[in-house]
Write an enzyme that holds these catalytic residues in place. Sequence first.
Site: not given
Length: 559
Positions: A36, A263, A273
């Site tokens: 994204e 992950r 983030k």
Amino acid sequence: MSNSQQVSTDFIRVIVAQDREAGKFDGAVHTRFPPEPNGYLHIGHAKSICLNFGIAHEFSGGLCNLRFDDTNPAKEDVEYVESIQEDVRWLGFDWQDRCFFASDYFERLYGYAVLLIRKEKAYVDSLTAEEIRYYRGTLTEPGKESPYRMRSMEENLDLFARMRAGDCEEGAHVLRAKIDMASPNINMRDPTLYRVRRVPHHRTGTDWNIYPTYDFAHPLSDSLEGITHSLCTLEFEDHRPLYDWVLDECEVICHSRQIEFARLNLTHTVMSKRKLLELIEESHVSGWDDPRLPTLMGLRRRGYPPEAVRRFCEHVGVAKRDSVVEVGLLEHFVRENLNANAQRVMAVLRPLRVVITNYPEGQVEDVQAVNNPEDPGMGSRAVPFSRVLYIEREDFREDPPKKYFRLAPGQEVRLRYAYIIRCEDAIKDEQGEVVEIHCTYDPETKSGSGQPGRKVKGTIHWVSEPHALEAEVRLFDHLFSDPNPEKDGRDYRTALNPNSMKRLQGCRVEPALQGAVAGQRFQFERQGYFCVDSESTAQRIVFNRTVALRDSWSKLEKK
RNA sequence: UGGGGGAUCGUCUAGGGGCAAGACAACAGAUUUUGGAUCUGUGAACCCAGGUUCGAUUCCUGGUCCCCCAGCCA
């Protein structure tokens, strides 16, 4: 890349191979990396990039798309798409002509939504966000159906068209899938497919007033691109029934297969983030490219070779269990790569002046230094030697501990590529601080002259004072002192390492470093790997320490 | 106490009814004009309890622990 480096057969590659053998997807293998564009890439993304592009590369005819999942204009920006492209390229991957955007599909996605409405599989809900939350039920209680769930198809069609046309406010209506409000899987309790957003989109401008959600856009984007294997992280595992529902109900030809993997987590850092942003906004680091950050921009500025990052990603493997990889493993691959490739050079970080009292004043001679003992092809260079030199402060001790093979009163060492010297005297200032040492050299011991029987335990690096270049050197250490900054749910900021960066001014480096350009990597002998920082100028060279050399002396000394 | 996942050396990852493998890290030694690199060696693991079996880390049953999900984020 990937020249037969040990075939890692993780479970995903096994599935892909089986699917291909079984003739699924007509034997095609087509993956995608779907960021994204709302932030910068970090090493966790690198794992996904290596996985997706790697698989495409390993299966003949395999392809991997770069696709921006840009369905939320409120958070996204072109700035990010550019930096993401740069990072993927830097890592060494090529999407050729297949850079796509979910926003490219908005019109077709809209068509699929209309199809669902016509099939009475979707409806416009006019509950408020809070009401929807309330109607959804809880983890242990089923939800309730919205009073708008039974709207007629015609009314839904009309309302949905008006949502698109901009006739309503944000939040007034959403399009929902009509699935099962009592499903034990909360994602199946009539998930939202479209919401109204009166925000310009970075690519489609003000063309749209409604935007699809991830759950709707992602499976269809995969299908539209002919993606065979849609790889994502574990938290999407319970979205898979929805992913499949969307593709089934939209009656697509290509039904991509979603597979989830764990992950990447690393010790001594944070990856989310939000936290990375906080570190920047609170000035704990200088920006997204701060060399202490696990962002790809940060690693690049730190001097990590992309090959090393790739090797690391291949070696951590792909599995489904939560794990935290030691950052030391990453550093291992960085050293492995740099050991083979980085030019050696001598640099004195904390200079101590040395006068060779029996060396003729004004005399200068060149000594030959090997550029890389691991690669003779890199040749050698001349290094000027003179009467006054700098050595590393820590290479002299007035009171040497046992097994200290460096300089101390009366002790001998070899100056790398030059002569054996003997420390005769230490000059101190009023505070008793050693400011200079006097040595004598043995002219018979010039490097390469082969002096049998003349052995010294230690060799130290040096730089000739009149020839030295001044430089700034930044020493980096782990951003967090604790391997797990979030242990026991505490605020990760409390684990920040106050010494994660040390700036050293007045370092003296070999003249060969003149003209070194930003990004160029070197080994400073006996110290570590360093690269020229982006803030470096011709007047003031700035080096970043990428990673220190393994140091068995410091371990020994600690005992 | 709904649903979905997961548990193998300190770390990551293989294996799959019959000697539990590799990498990093650690340790010891060799070698070395980088206390680097290299080489050799050592130590180190199957979540627990039952069951099936000649034999279970693997299969079965039951536990325990960990992660994820109640965005109109992805």
